[in-house]
Design an enzyme around this catalytic site. Structure first.
Site, PDB file in Angstrom:
ATOM      1  N   GLU A   1       0.830  -1.212   0.000  1.00 14.85           N
ATOM      2  CA  GLU A   1       0.000   0.000   0.000  1.00 14.85           C
ATOM      3  C   GLU A   1       0.863   1.260   0.000  1.00 14.85           C
ATOM      4  O   GLU A   1       0.534   2.247  -0.662  1.00 14.85           O
ATOM      5  CB  GLU A   1      -0.963   0.012   1.185  1.00 14.85           C
ATOM      6  CG  GLU A   1      -2.078  -1.029   1.088  1.00 14.85           C
ATOM      7  CD  GLU A   1      -2.956  -0.882  -0.159  1.00 14.85           C
ATOM      8  OE1 GLU A   1      -2.955   0.188  -0.792  1.00 14.85           O
ATOM      9  OE2 GLU A   1      -3.638  -1.868  -0.505  1.00 14.85           O
TER      10      GLU A   1
ATOM     11  N   TYR B   1      -6.253   6.517   4.307  1.00 13.49           N
ATOM     12  CA  TYR B   1      -6.376   5.479   3.277  1.00 13.49           C
ATOM     13  C   TYR B   1      -5.612   4.218   3.668  1.00 13.49           C
ATOM     14  O   TYR B   1      -6.163   3.107   3.658  1.00 13.49           O
ATOM     15  CB  TYR B   1      -5.901   5.967   1.886  1.00 13.49           C
ATOM     16  CG  TYR B   1      -5.744   4.774   0.983  1.00 13.49           C
ATOM     17  CD1 TYR B   1      -6.862   4.137   0.457  1.00 13.49           C
ATOM     18  CD2 TYR B   1      -4.487   4.184   0.765  1.00 13.49           C
ATOM     19  CE1 TYR B   1      -6.753   2.968  -0.292  1.00 13.49           C
ATOM     20  CE2 TYR B   1      -4.363   3.023   0.021  1.00 13.49           C
ATOM     21  CZ  TYR B   1      -5.505   2.423  -0.496  1.00 13.49           C
ATOM     22  OH  TYR B   1      -5.387   1.257  -1.198  1.00 13.49           O
TER      23      TYR B   1
ATOM     24  N   ASP C   1      -9.731   5.062  -2.055  1.00 13.14           N
ATOM     25  CA  ASP C   1      -8.603   5.576  -2.839  1.00 13.14           C
ATOM     26  C   ASP C   1      -9.190   6.337  -4.033  1.00 13.14           C
ATOM     27  O   ASP C   1     -10.420   6.440  -4.160  1.00 13.14           O
ATOM     28  CB  ASP C   1      -7.656   4.433  -3.275  1.00 13.14           C
ATOM     29  CG  ASP C   1      -8.234   3.615  -4.414  1.00 13.14           C
ATOM     30  OD1 ASP C   1      -9.475   3.620  -4.586  1.00 13.14           O
ATOM     31  OD2 ASP C   1      -7.459   2.971  -5.136  1.00 13.14           O
TER      32      ASP C   1
ATOM     33  N   CYS D   1     -14.578   1.946 -14.756  1.00 10.51           N
ATOM     34  CA  CYS D   1     -15.090   3.274 -14.375  1.00 10.51           C
ATOM     35  C   CYS D   1     -13.922   4.260 -14.377  1.00 10.51           C
ATOM     36  O   CYS D   1     -13.627   4.913 -13.384  1.00 10.51           O
ATOM     37  CB  CYS D   1     -15.761   3.176 -13.005  1.00 10.51           C
ATOM     38  SG  CYS D   1     -16.802   4.581 -12.579  1.00 10.51           S
TER      39      CYS D   1
ATOM     40  N   CYS E   1     -19.332   1.994 -19.446  1.00 10.61           N
ATOM     41  CA  CYS E   1     -20.550   1.792 -18.663  1.00 10.61           C
ATOM     42  C   CYS E   1     -21.317   0.538 -19.098  1.00 10.61           C
ATOM     43  O   CYS E   1     -21.949  -0.116 -18.274  1.00 10.61           O
ATOM     44  CB  CYS E   1     -21.447   3.021 -18.749  1.00 10.61           C
ATOM     45  SG  CYS E   1     -20.653   4.486 -18.064  1.00 10.61           S
TER      46      CYS E   1
ATOM     47  N   CYS F   1     -20.359  -2.462 -17.148  1.00 13.87           N
ATOM     48  CA  CYS F   1     -20.261  -2.318 -15.687  1.00 13.87           C
ATOM     49  C   CYS F   1     -21.343  -3.111 -14.954  1.00 13.87           C
ATOM     50  O   CYS F   1     -22.521  -3.018 -15.294  1.00 13.87           O
ATOM     51  CB  CYS F   1     -20.370  -0.839 -15.315  1.00 13.87           C
ATOM     52  SG  CYS F   1     -20.220  -0.566 -13.542  1.00 13.87           S
TER      53      CYS F   1
ATOM     54  N   CYS G   1     -26.718   2.673 -11.328  1.00 12.11           N
ATOM     55  CA  CYS G   1     -25.778   3.809 -11.261  1.00 12.11           C
ATOM     56  C   CYS G   1     -26.510   5.109 -11.593  1.00 12.11           C
ATOM     57  O   CYS G   1     -27.139   5.229 -12.638  1.00 12.11           O
ATOM     58  CB  CYS G   1     -24.623   3.598 -12.236  1.00 12.11           C
ATOM     59  SG  CYS G   1     -23.460   4.975 -12.264  1.00 12.11           S
TER      60      CYS G   1
HETATM   61  N1  ADE Z   1      -4.718  -4.161  -4.195  1.00 11.44           N
HETATM   62  C1  ADE Z   1      -4.731  -3.826  -2.912  1.00 11.44           C
HETATM   63  N2  ADE Z   1      -4.382  -2.546  -2.739  1.00 11.44           N
HETATM   64  C2  ADE Z   1      -4.131  -2.076  -3.980  1.00 11.44           C
HETATM   65  C3  ADE Z   1      -3.722  -0.806  -4.484  1.00 11.44           C
HETATM   66  N3  ADE Z   1      -3.497   0.213  -3.674  1.00 11.44           N
HETATM   67  N4  ADE Z   1      -3.587  -0.683  -5.805  1.00 11.44           N
HETATM   68  C4  ADE Z   1      -3.808  -1.723  -6.623  1.00 11.44           C
HETATM   69  N5  ADE Z   1      -4.175  -2.915  -6.208  1.00 11.44           N
HETATM   70  C5  ADE Z   1      -4.333  -3.101  -4.894  1.00 11.44           C
END
Ligand code: ADE
Length: 310
Positions: free
Chosen positions: A32, A112, A130, A179, A186, A189, A195
């Protein structure tokens, strides 16, 4: 909607990513931190395996010297991430805490990262936000310029308490694969039916234009006996690493120049021959440069020198 999302993830998700195939919280945490500013493929293929080969556990990392950690981070940029990782390992050398509240108190672990560790490592029922997930949520609920609190509230309405880990990973992959900011797909999806943003998906992705700052950097080059003179950096940028010495330029001694992007800076780097040894020199053998804590910028500068120099 939750079932469709998980089905889609089952079929199309990026299950092969190594940090999704481990229960080791340290490895999940490391991924991460690396993924914050670096592309998935580069982390997966280069930096993540190399760093783990050097520091396979939190304990091993906690026992390392800071220079070693920074050297292992070479090329990844944003070196405060490496310093914070090291500081966190020293604070908890055996294991990371298990709660969001404890995790966010640690150096370099923001909202995060703490929630990602809780969801992906500890399988806790927690919202992860994220940039990819935020975009999915904004579109799904048609939210224009929501703040963190309303995004969190919206995301928590669809959170799947039966499998929060897969749910959050599914949203992340949906954001990066379908997305997307431009031309979202779309029609493919799994959330299309419900949505609320599908008519005008581009309404929810307007971001502030990035402000860049132009800056010139002048470095001196002094090489003797196959060693190059470097100095410890102290400024805001690249703290704790080795750099070429910054100098006041003498145009007659100009060697070469190149452009380099670093965070918000657009740098023009100019290199000059030095006539005498600079102060506070750390000598590094040209053959040992790959083990030194050098930024991409300094590596690029040395590589840009004409062969007559090296
Ligand atoms: N899998 C878990 N966290 C991730 C991240 N930050 N970016 C891509 N795949 C992930």
């Amino acid at each position: 909607m939750q079932a469709k999302l998980l089905q889609w993830y089952e079929e199309y998700g990026r299950h092969e990513l190594p940090w999704r195939n481990t229960k080791d919280i340290y490895k999940i945490y490391l991924s991460e931190i690396m993924l914050q500013q670096t592309q998935v493929n580069r982390v997966r293929d280069e930096y993540y395996p190399q760093f783990l080969a050097k520091f396979p556990t939190l304990k091993a990392l906690s026992l390392a010297k800071e220079e070693e950690v920074i050297a292992a981070w070479s090329g990844l940029g944003y070196y405060s991430r490496a310093r914070n990782l090291h500081a966190t390992a020293k604070l908890c050398p055996n294991e990371l805490p298990k709660s969001y509240e404890e995790l966010v108190k640690l150096p370099g672990i923001g909202s995060y990262t703490a929630s990602a560790i809780c969801a992906f490592g500890y399988h806790q029922n927690i919202v992860v936000l994220d940039t990819n997930i935020k975009r999915v949520i904004k579109r799904y609920y048609a939210l224009l310029n929501p703040n963190e609190k309303s995004l969190n509230h919206a995301a928590s309405k669809i959170l799947n308490d039966k499998d929060p880990r897969a749910h959050n990973l599914a949203l992340m992959d949906l954001g990066s694969m379908l997305c997307t900011p431009k031309n979202p797909e779309c029609s493919l999806c799994p959330l299309h039916q419900t949505c609320q943003g599908k008519e005008e998906p581009q309404l929810y992705t307007q971001t502030k234009k990035k402000q860049y700052e132009a800056m010139d950097l002048f470095y001196g080059v002094y090489i003797r006996d196959a060693k190059i003179a470097l100095t410890q950096t102290e400024g805001r940028m690249y703290k704790g690493m080795l750099s070429l010495p910054e100098i006041d330029p003498i145009e007659d001694h100009f060697i070469t120049s190149f452009k380099h992007a670093y965070t918000k800076y657009r740098l023009t780097v100019k290199l000059y021959t030095l006539q005498e040894e600079p102060p506070n020199t750390t000598w590094v053998s040209l053959s040992d440069l790959k083990n030194a804590p050098l930024s991409s910028l300094v590596t690029k500068a040395i590589a840009s020198l004409p062969s007559s120099y090296i």
